[in-house]
Each structure stands twice: as structure tokens, then as C-alpha cells.
Design a protein around this motif. Structure first.
Motif, PDB file in Angstrom:
ATOM      1  N   UNK A 132      53.464 -47.343  58.536  1.00 36.29           N
ATOM      2  CA  UNK A 132      53.560 -46.728  57.283  1.00 36.29           C
ATOM      3  C   UNK A 132      54.971 -46.978  56.559  1.00 36.29           C
ATOM      4  N   UNK A 133      54.767 -47.373  55.415  1.00 31.95           N
ATOM      5  CA  UNK A 133      55.855 -47.741  54.553  1.00 31.95           C
ATOM      6  C   UNK A 133      56.181 -46.692  53.359  1.00 31.95           C
ATOM      7  N   UNK A 134      57.220 -45.813  53.421  1.00 30.94           N
ATOM      8  CA  UNK A 134      57.625 -44.814  52.394  1.00 30.94           C
ATOM      9  C   UNK A 134      58.166 -45.522  51.239  1.00 30.94           C
ATOM     10  N   UNK A 135      57.476 -45.517  50.150  1.00 31.49           N
ATOM     11  CA  UNK A 135      58.079 -45.928  48.865  1.00 31.49           C
ATOM     12  C   UNK A 135      58.521 -45.216  47.985  1.00 31.49           C
ATOM     13  N   UNK A 136      59.291 -45.134  47.052  1.00 29.56           N
ATOM     14  CA  UNK A 136      59.768 -44.509  45.882  1.00 29.56           C
ATOM     15  C   UNK A 136      59.490 -45.410  44.809  1.00 29.56           C
ATOM     16  N   UNK A 137      60.000 -45.033  43.628  1.00 29.98           N
ATOM     17  CA  UNK A 137      59.936 -45.896  42.245  1.00 29.98           C
ATOM     18  C   UNK A 137      60.705 -47.112  42.429  1.00 29.98           C
ATOM     19  N   UNK A 243      47.669 -58.258  63.819  1.00 26.08           N
ATOM     20  CA  UNK A 243      48.033 -57.526  65.029  1.00 26.08           C
ATOM     21  C   UNK A 243      48.894 -56.313  64.397  1.00 26.08           C
ATOM     22  N   UNK A 244      49.267 -56.442  63.187  1.00 29.12           N
ATOM     23  CA  UNK A 244      50.063 -55.276  62.442  1.00 29.12           C
ATOM     24  C   UNK A 244      49.266 -55.152  61.255  1.00 29.12           C
ATOM     25  N   UNK A 245      49.329 -53.722  61.025  1.00 31.13           N
ATOM     26  CA  UNK A 245      48.791 -53.394  59.937  1.00 31.13           C
ATOM     27  C   UNK A 245      49.763 -52.421  58.794  1.00 31.13           C
ATOM     28  N   UNK A 246      49.864 -52.945  57.838  1.00 29.86           N
ATOM     29  CA  UNK A 246      51.046 -52.305  56.895  1.00 29.86           C
ATOM     30  C   UNK A 246      50.146 -51.450  55.682  1.00 29.86           C
ATOM     31  N   UNK A 247      50.699 -50.250  55.606  1.00 27.10           N
ATOM     32  CA  UNK A 247      50.163 -49.238  54.608  1.00 27.10           C
ATOM     33  C   UNK A 247      51.283 -48.738  53.989  1.00 27.10           C
ATOM     34  N   UNK A 248      51.165 -48.731  52.475  1.00 26.62           N
ATOM     35  CA  UNK A 248      52.144 -47.992  51.636  1.00 26.62           C
ATOM     36  C   UNK A 248      51.874 -46.761  51.182  1.00 26.62           C
ATOM     37  N   UNK A 249      52.866 -45.720  51.522  1.00 26.72           N
ATOM     38  CA  UNK A 249      52.447 -44.364  51.050  1.00 26.72           C
ATOM     39  C   UNK A 249      53.633 -43.831  50.356  1.00 26.72           C
ATOM     40  N   UNK A 250      53.503 -43.257  48.967  1.00 33.31           N
ATOM     41  CA  UNK A 250      54.387 -42.426  48.317  1.00 33.31           C
ATOM     42  C   UNK A 250      55.588 -41.487  48.868  1.00 33.31           C
ATOM     43  N   UNK A 251      56.674 -41.868  48.665  1.00 30.20           N
ATOM     44  CA  UNK A 251      57.591 -40.791  49.410  1.00 30.20           C
ATOM     45  C   UNK A 251      57.211 -39.142  48.851  1.00 30.20           C
ATOM     46  N   UNK A 252      56.915 -39.222  47.653  1.00 27.15           N
ATOM     47  CA  UNK A 252      56.469 -37.666  47.275  1.00 27.15           C
ATOM     48  C   UNK A 252      55.187 -37.069  48.150  1.00 27.15           C
ATOM     49  N   UNK A 253      54.202 -37.980  48.351  1.00 23.55           N
ATOM     50  CA  UNK A 253      53.116 -37.525  49.313  1.00 23.55           C
ATOM     51  C   UNK A 253      53.746 -37.050  50.538  1.00 23.55           C
ATOM     52  N   UNK A 286      39.903 -43.109  55.879  1.00 29.36           N
ATOM     53  CA  UNK A 286      40.940 -43.837  56.527  1.00 29.36           C
ATOM     54  C   UNK A 286      42.385 -43.704  55.709  1.00 29.36           C
ATOM     55  N   UNK A 287      42.628 -43.090  54.444  1.00 24.88           N
ATOM     56  CA  UNK A 287      43.713 -42.935  53.859  1.00 24.88           C
ATOM     57  C   UNK A 287      44.679 -41.930  54.503  1.00 24.88           C
ATOM     58  N   UNK A 288      45.587 -41.351  53.564  1.00 23.37           N
ATOM     59  CA  UNK A 288      46.360 -40.248  53.709  1.00 23.37           C
ATOM     60  C   UNK A 288      47.761 -40.780  54.556  1.00 23.37           C
ATOM     61  N   UNK A 289      48.585 -40.076  54.799  1.00 27.01           N
ATOM     62  CA  UNK A 289      49.819 -40.281  55.235  1.00 27.01           C
ATOM     63  C   UNK A 289      50.045 -39.745  56.860  1.00 27.01           C
ATOM     64  N   UNK A 290      50.987 -40.600  57.444  1.00 25.34           N
ATOM     65  CA  UNK A 290      51.286 -40.130  58.892  1.00 25.34           C
ATOM     66  C   UNK A 290      52.677 -40.064  58.701  1.00 25.34           C
ATOM     67  N   UNK A 291      53.086 -38.776  59.281  1.00 27.84           N
ATOM     68  CA  UNK A 291      54.579 -38.536  59.274  1.00 27.84           C
ATOM     69  C   UNK A 291      55.043 -38.013  60.897  1.00 27.84           C
ATOM     70  N   UNK A 292      56.177 -38.242  61.110  1.00 25.69           N
ATOM     71  CA  UNK A 292      56.868 -37.809  62.425  1.00 25.69           C
ATOM     72  C   UNK A 292      57.680 -36.483  62.212  1.00 25.69           C
ATOM     73  N   UNK A 293      56.958 -35.225  62.535  1.00 29.57           N
ATOM     74  CA  UNK A 293      57.379 -34.052  62.274  1.00 29.57           C
ATOM     75  C   UNK A 293      57.805 -33.264  63.553  1.00 29.57           C
ATOM     76  N   UNK A 294      58.888 -32.439  63.291  1.00 28.63           N
ATOM     77  CA  UNK A 294      59.413 -31.902  64.570  1.00 28.63           C
ATOM     78  C   UNK A 294      58.446 -30.573  64.945  1.00 28.63           C
ATOM     79  N   UNK A 295      58.671 -30.211  66.302  1.00 33.55           N
ATOM     80  CA  UNK A 295      57.820 -29.160  66.754  1.00 33.55           C
ATOM     81  C   UNK A 295      58.537 -27.765  66.435  1.00 33.55           C
TER      82      UNK A 295
END
Length: 840
Positions: A132-137, A243-253, A286-295
Motif C-alpha cells: 500500500x503506497x500512501x500518496x499525497x498531492x 508476485x507483488x501487488x501495489x495499491x495506491x491510497x490517499x494519505x488523507x484516507x 477489495x478496496x479500502x486502506x490498510x494501516x499499521x496501528x498501535x494497540x
């Protein structure tokens, strides 16, 4: 530990402590656990073993166990005790799974059915790497890669992420602190551009604010460019391997999703008698973001935004076992990347110097001198690939006008190499800066990688030496880490199963000493959270945000999937796919959807049938003979150019026997074979150790000192083509040896002119097979080398045959420069450039 306690107690040996002094140190151990310092643990351990080994040291047996575990983790000598000693019982408890067993559920092997499942995307042990590639403007700013992937893909992703992180951290503003926010673990990678601000996909708790590292404003465009390079490399892997899948997600999302989860934890803290659920969505596309969030905590006991964590002392990384592990890791990754960048830069600089001198020599020459010293056309045998910065051998040489070559090609070649020289120079500068800092980012990344691997019970596999060193260190520290984590969660009333899941990773941040506070390792569990496929529960009574996804319910596949009934169902599915494939009305999208459905339901059977369908049958005797004839004809057609080229490369490597054998196999028309004999004469001069600069004059004039073997080769050339041989020898003293050899290659018949399309296809396919074999051979030879050091002669024995085959073996038509570089490193000598000519 306070300076007073340290000064008073540790100026004398621990066995001489008075009881009240020992109590002060024991209290220090209680107060600082689990971040106990080495002097405290070492002192107490010596005091106990020397003064009271037959009794408990603490009133609480759990504290005795903790001291034993900390002593072992710090690399102190923990002997095998007598069965009646208290230590024996404590070591028995250290083996108890309830006390010190693994924290996370047993890992599962992620097979094809799971890899294709719709119920989960982000899987730490997954065979597909999802990014998941986080992009801004302005473009990419962060990369989150989830999944171990296949070994070759995993190695590429880890190395690319590491070099990007080290280069970005080489740009970090020194005034912002030494903390590294990136993470490169097993099956999980996070790299960012280090932008200042709080809107990152991995948002750290407030305890880090005073020590947050950020890239300076002037370096921000460079950092963004580095992340963009990483993304481009991952996209290339996606295109080339699937064998690699790259998806862009907006930083704001990403920011909004992370904030929504944090708000859920805050709501639970504000309403302790209610529970709040953010369910998974089964109807997702299959859309939506994936994030690494603290417990995050769901109570106010730790303050707003508090998270579960454990603080350790950096002394944990001072043991001999960890130093060996870190050395093996840096040798195979960070240090190797730096050396590779330096070698590539040095080679490109040498090419620039050679091309520039060649261009200047041509530009200074008069028209008459150009006619005398240069042929009318130039034979191009290599191409500089601007995308990768490497030189690739052309499948077939190309000829262009000499004036056009020096007017257009050479300046462009110099310009392209200058771009790569500058890029690699920046790489080296960034890596050296990152490695040279007091708290080197490479060391922080290594510590985070290995602590996470211990807690998740996985093994980093960057090299066999790293694996062995890691297992040794893990045996020391794992019991203590597991025990302290259980103790910390019990103290907060948290069920370990709510924190330790198959989608949990442990991120470690190094916190330097600030305003009198001790330096610390802040270890915090994070969860990979899918916006659509993860369920999030916020309940104050559980004390922590609970995340669940399909991996929590995954079970091993049963053997019952390979029953006659299953095979029959798979055959029905295959027959339906065959029907759809034959139906002209079936579009690609419909077939792909049906194929994936069948593959999900019957992965092994469908894959087997697909392989059987695509695999060609064995050729009959007649076809096999035809192929052999075509290969022999192509080999004869290529024997002149290939044999001479192999001889030239062998001569560069001082492999003169190989050079002679390569020329012995040349079969061509007499006027072309004469050139092979002229090259043989040069080989014999080089083999006789004549000075390279003297060979043109001595050979051209046939002066005394020319080896007899070289004179015999000249006689053969005169016999085959007297006119060309006389002309070549006459001009040889006026040019250097490099140009003289190039002239021998001028005008050699191309393969296309003397072979059919099928013969060329057979030749190229054989070359591909041979290249793959040599790659495996070189890998196997490399595995025989130790990780630390090796005598040059021994290394040459192990690698020499593989390197020679790459350089001069038959059918090999790939890149030779890497093998040249390896030979240069092994021998410590730069081979001469005989007759090479780069391409467009």
C-alpha cells in the motif's frame, strides 16, 4: 540507576556488599524492570551465586525467576545447577510454556487456497507481497508492504526497503533527533519519506514527540524521490512477476481511518460500561486502506491515546550473541549494499574516464589520422541501460558510422553514466551518513527487526549466518521477553490473546537519553488493520483495542482435499473452464473471474491441470535431431564472433588456455578465420607477459621478442588472407592495442544473415537455459563462502569456475560486467579493456 548508587556500590565487588547495599540494588532491579541495566543484573547475579546460591535472593520467587531470565538475556553465564539448588527449579519454570512460551499463535504455512482467499488481504506470512503506497498531492510519501513473499521476492523487497530507509535517514535533520521511524521486519515493511508532521500511516505515541526524527525542508524533495524510486522498483516487480501487488491510497484516507480507530478507543474509555464494534464488511470490492496501528488502551489509566508497550534497556543489545548477530546482518545487508554502490560507482567512473579519453582522441585527430586509425564503422556489442544503470550485451552486434558514433552515441553514453554516477554518489553519501551517526539507523533497523522476530517467533533468513546467530540470541532473550510481556499485561488486566495475534508486529524505537532520562528501547505491538476486512472492538473492560481478521480463524488444510470426490469436482470445474475458453462469446474478464473461482476452490488440481496443458510433450527422435542440427548450424554461424569475443574476455581475465580453446573452435570462411588467427597472435603476446603498450609495435613490425606461437599465428593468418593481414599489421603500430583488436571485429557476419529464424530461436533459448544454470551455479558457489572472511586463493577456487563460465562460457549472451567486477574484487586487479565497444 542513580549515579550515587552506582558510585557507592559498584566500586567494590558484589560479593563484598553488605545486606543493606544488596537490598538497594534489589530495589533498583524491581523499580526498573524490565529495563534493567547490565551492572544491576550482573551485580545481583554475582552476589547471589557467590553469597547465597543455596537460597532464594528475593522474597518473591517471580523476582528470582526474573533475575535469572535477565541474566541469561544479557549474556551472563547461567550454569547448569545441581538439582537441589533453587536455580534448577527456576530454570525449569523458564521452560514452562505458560511462563515463558511463545506469545503469538503458532504460525501457519500460507498455501495457495489462503493466498487467493477474498476474506483477507494483508497477511504477514503470505506468499504474495501486497504493498500500500500512501500518496499525497506530490506523490508517494510512505510504503507499507505486508507478506513474506517467495524467497527471491522477499530478498529484493528487503534490500530495496533497507537502502531506501538508510538513504532517507542519511538526510534526517540532525537537530530533530536520532529516532528511526521505519521498520523492516519479517513479512512487514514500512518506509516513509520522513516528512515532518503527525499525519503518517504509522503514528507514534506522544512519548516520542520530543525525539521525533524528520527530514529537513531542504532535503524533502530528495526523500520523496527516494520513496518514489522504491515504489517504481516494486511496480516493476509487479509487472515482471505478478508476485507483488501495489495499491495506491490517499494519505488523507489513511489519516482519517487511523483517527477513526483512535476515536473508537477514546469512546470506549469515556463509556466504560459500553462496547463499540467496527465490523468487517463482507460485501467489499477489495478496496479500502490498510494501516499499521498501535494497540491502543481503552481506559484512561495511561492518558489519552495511550498504548500497550514495554520499555527495555539498550544493554539488552550489548551481549556477545547480539553483537555476532548484528555483525552478520550488517555484513549481508547494510554493508553489502554500501560496498555494491561503491563498486558500481567506481566502475561507472572508470567507464566515463575511458569514453571521455576515447572521444577526445577522436576529436583531436585530423581527417587523415581518422582514416588511418579508425574504421569507417563501429561495431556495437553492448548497450547501457539507463533504467538500471547496467551494461547489457546485445544479442547481435550493430554497426554504425564512426563519425555518427562519436558525434551522438559517445556524448550520450557519457551523459547517461554521469547521471548514474551522481545518483550512486548520493547513495554512498547517504549510506555513509546513516552508518556514521552515533545511533546509526542501520543498527536501529536491525534491532527492531530482530526483537520483532523473537516476539513473533519467526526467523530472519537474509543469510545462513544470520539465521544461526539469530537462533543463538533468541535462545538467550526470548524467555525474558515473553515473561516480561505477560507480567506487563497482567498488571494492566489485559488478556494476552487480545494483543498477540497473527497480524501483530512489534515495533522498537530507540529513545536516547534526554534531560537525564536513561536511554531506552520502546517496544510496542502494532496490528495490521484492514479498513474493510478487519473487525475492531473497543471495550473498556478488555483494556485494549481488539482487532480480528480472517487470519485469527485460519486452520491448516486437511488432507481430505485430495479425495476422489474433490478430484472429480475439480475436473468438472476444469471442463467448464475449457468450455468458456472455447466459447467465442466469452470475454477476458468473464474467463478470468471463472478461472480465479476455480483456482480458489481447487487450487492444487487446477494448477496441476494447467501445468499439464501448457507443458509441451517430449519431442520425437526426428524433432530432437532437427533441433540438434539447428543448434549446430547456429553454433557454426556464431563460432567466429562468439569464439573471438570469448577469447577476448578470457584474455582480459588472464585465462589464456581458455582463450586459445575458444579460438580453436572457430569455423568460418578463410578471410574471416584469418582474423581469429590475428587475435590468437595477440593472445600469445599477452600470455608471454609482454607490456600491453608494446604489443602493437612489436607485433606490427614483428620485432625480436615476439613469441614463437604469435609468429605461427601470423603465418596462419597470412596463409588465409594475406591482404587483410598485411594491412592490419601495417596500421597496428599507429594505434593502441584496444583499437587494433576492435578492427578485427569490424564487419564480422551477423547471425541474422546466416541463420533462419528458427535457428536463432534455438540458439537464444539454449543461451537462456545456460544462463539460468550458471546463475544457480554461482549461487551455489557463493554459499560455500563464509560470511566474514576468506583467503583470496580459496575464494577463487570456489568461485573461479562459475565466474569463468559466466565470462567466457558458450551460449552465454547476458551481462558480463557484474562478473568482471566480481573478478576484479577477487583478484584485486583491474583487467585491461581489450577491444570493448559499448552501444547506443
Amino acid at each position: 540507576m542513580t549515579e550515587g548508587v552506582f558510585d557507592e556500590l559498584f566500586l567494590k565487588a558484589p560479593f563484598a556488599w553488605e545486606p543493606e547495599e544488596a537490598e538497594r540494588v534489589k530495589q533498583e532491579f524491581r523499580d526498573t524492570r524490565p529495563a534493567a541495566q547490565l551492572p544491576v543484573v550482573s551485580g545481583l547475579w554475582q552476589y547471589w551465586r557467590q553469597r547465597a546460591a543455596d537460597a532464594s535472593l528475593f522474597d518473591d520467587p517471580d523476582e528470582d525467576l526474573a533475575l535469572v531470565l535477565h541474566a541469561k538475556a544479557l549474556g551472563l553465564d547461567v550454569p547448569v545447577p545441581d538439582p537441589e539448588e533453587p536455580l534448577a527449579a527456576l530454570l525449569g519454570r523458564a521452560e514452562d510454556p505458560e511462563e515463558c512460551g511463545p506469545l503469538v499463535p503458532e504460525p501457519l504455512s500460507w498455501g495457495p487456497r489462503a493466498a487467493l482467499a477474498r476474506q483477507v488481504r494483508a497477511v504477514l506470512p503470505g506468499s504474495l507481497v501486497r504493498v500500500w503506497v500512501v500518496v499525497d498531492d506530490q506523490g508517494p510519501v510512505e510504503v507499507l508492504a505486508v507478506g513474506e513473499g517467495l524467497p527471491d521476492i522477499r530478498q529484493h523487497v528487503v534490500q530495496s526497503a533497507l537502502i531506501t530507509s538508510l538513504r532517507v535517514n542519511g538526510l534526517v535533520d540532525p537537530t530533530s533527533g536520532p529516532q528511526v521511524e521505519d521498520f523492516i521486519g519479517v513479512g512487514l515493511t514500512h518506509v516513509s519519506a520522513g516528512l515532518a508532521g503527525r499525519d503518517s500511516a504509522v503514528r507514534l505515541p506522544s512519548v516520542f514527540d520530543a525525539r521525533r526524527a524528520a527530514v529537513g525542508d531542504a532535503a524533502t524533495p530528495t526523500a520523496r524521490g527516494l520513496v518514489r524510486e522504491l515504489v517504481n522498483g516494486l511496480r516493476a516487480l509487479q509487472r515482471e512477476t505478478n508476485l507483488v501487488e501495489v495499491v495506491e491510497v490517499r494519505r488523507a484516507d489513511v489519516t482519517a481511518f487511523g483517527q477513526a480507530v483512535r476515536d473508537l478507543a477514546d469512546r470506549a474509555a469515556d463509556h466504560p460500561h459500553k462496547a463499540f464494534l467496527r465490523p468487517a464488511r463482507a460485501d467489499t470490492d477489495g478496496g479500502g486502506v490498510v494501516a499499521l496501528l498501535p494497540c491502543l488502551r481503552t481506559t484512561r489509566s495511561g492518558g489519552p491515546g495511550a498504548s500497550v508497550h514495554v520499555v527495555l534497556h539498550p544493554d539488552l543489545l550489548s551481549s556477545e550473541a547480539y553483537r555476532d548477530l548484528e555483525e552478520a546482518h550488517q555484513r549481508v545487508l547494510a554493508r553489502r549494499l554500501t560496498v555494491d554502490a561503491k563498486l558500481r560507482r567506481d566502475r561507472i567512473e572508470a567507464d566515463i574516464k575511458w569514453l571521455t579519453a576515447d572521444l577526445e582522441s577522436y576529436e583531436r585527430a585530423t581527417k587523415e589520422e581518422r582514416v588511418l586509425k579508425w574504421d569507417p564503422t563501429v561495431l556495437l556489442v553492448e548497450k547501457f541501460d539507463e533504467l538500471t544503470g547496467t551494461v547489457i550485451k546485445l544479442a547481435e552486434p550493430e554497426e554504425i558510422d564512426v563519425d555518427l558514433y562519436y558525434t551522438n552515441n559517445v556524448p550520450q553514453l557519457i551523459k547517461s553514466r554521469e547521471v548514474w554516477r551522481k545518483r550512486l554518489d548520493e547513495v554512498v553519501t547517504n549510506l555513509d551518513a546513516a552508518a556514521g551517526k552515533p545511533h546509526a539507523p542501520a543498527r536501529q533497523l536491525a534491532a527492531g527487526r530482530f526483537l520483532d522476530a523473537v516476539l513473533r517467533d519467526v526467523v530472519p533468513d537474509e543469510s545462513p549466518a544470520v539465521e544461526v546467530a539469530f537462533l543463538r540470541w533468541r535462545d538467550q532473550v526470548a524467555p525474558m521477553l515473553r515473561h516480561e510481556w505477560r507480567r506487563a499485561l497482567r498488571a494492566q488486566g489485559i488478556d494476552p490473546s487480545d494483543v498477540f495475534t497473527r497480524h501483530t508486529a512489534f515495533l522498537t524505537r530507540y529513545l536516547p537519553s534526554v534531560e537525564g532520562d536513561e536511554a531506552a528501547l520502546f517496544v510496542q505491538p502494532y496490528s495490521v488493520v484492514d479498513e474493510h476486512l478487519s473487525a475492531v472492538l473497543a471495550d473498556a473492560r478488555r483494556g485494549v483495542l481488539v482487532v480480528r481478521d480472517a487470519t485469527d480463524h485460519a486452520v491448516p488444510e486437511h488432507d481430505g482435499t485430495d479425495t476422489p470426490e474433490a478430484r472429480a469436482q475439480a475436473e468438472v470445474a476444469w471442463a467448464e473452464l475449457a468450455r468458456l475458453g472455447d466459447d467465442p462469446g466469452t470475454d477476458e474478464r468473464t474467463f478470468n473471474a471463472a478461472f480465479l473461482d476455480a483456482l480458489r476452490a481447487h487450487p492444487r488440481h487446477i494448477a496441476r491441470r494447467m501445468t499439464e496443458e501448457l507443458h509441451p510433450g517430449d519431442p520425437g527422435a526426428a524433432e530432437a535431431e532437427t533441433i540438434e542440427d539447428e543448434l549446430r548450424h547456429a553454433a557454426r554461424a556464431m563460432s567466429l564472433g562468439e569464439g573471438m569475443d570469448r577469447a577476448r574476455r578470457a584474455m582480459r581475465a588472464s585465462a589464456f588456455v581458455t582463450a586459445r580453446l575458444s579460438l580453436d573452435g572457430v569455423r568460418a570462411d578463410p578471410h574471416w578465420e584469418a582474423r581469429a588467427w590475428l587475435l590468437r597472435a595477440v593472445v600469445e603476446c599477452a600470455a608471454a607477459d609482454l607490456v600491453t603498450a608494446d604489443i602493437p609495435g612489436m607485433l606490427g613490425s614483428q620485432m625480436p621478442g615476439v613469441p614463437a606461437a604469435a609468429l605461427r599465428a601470423l603465418d596462419e593468418a597470412v596463409h588465409l588472407d594475406a591482404a587483410y593481414t598485411t594491412e592490419w599489421l601495417a596500421t597496428l603500430p599507429e594505434v593502441d592495442l584496444d583499437r587494433g583488436i576492435r578492427r578485427l571485429f569490424h564487419g564480422i557476419p551477423r547471425m541474422r544473415a546466416s541463420t533462419t529464424d528458427r535457428e536463432r530461436a534455438v540458439w537464444l533459448f539454449r543461451g537462456a537455459v545456460e544462463a539460468a544454470r550458471l546463475a544457480r551455479q554461482l549461487d551455489e558457489a557463493g554459499e560455500e563462502l563464509p560470511e566474514d572472511e576468506e583467503a583470496i586463493d580459496t575464494a577463487l577456487v570456489k568461485l573461479g569456475k562459475a565466474v569463468e563460465d559466466v565470462l567466457v562460457g558458450p551460449y552465454v549472451g547476458g551481462v558480463h560486467n557484474e562478473a568482471d567486477s566480481l573478478l576484479e574484487v577477487l583478484t584485486g586487479e583491474e583487467p585491461p579493456k581489450y577491444g570493448g565497444r559499448t552501444g547506443a
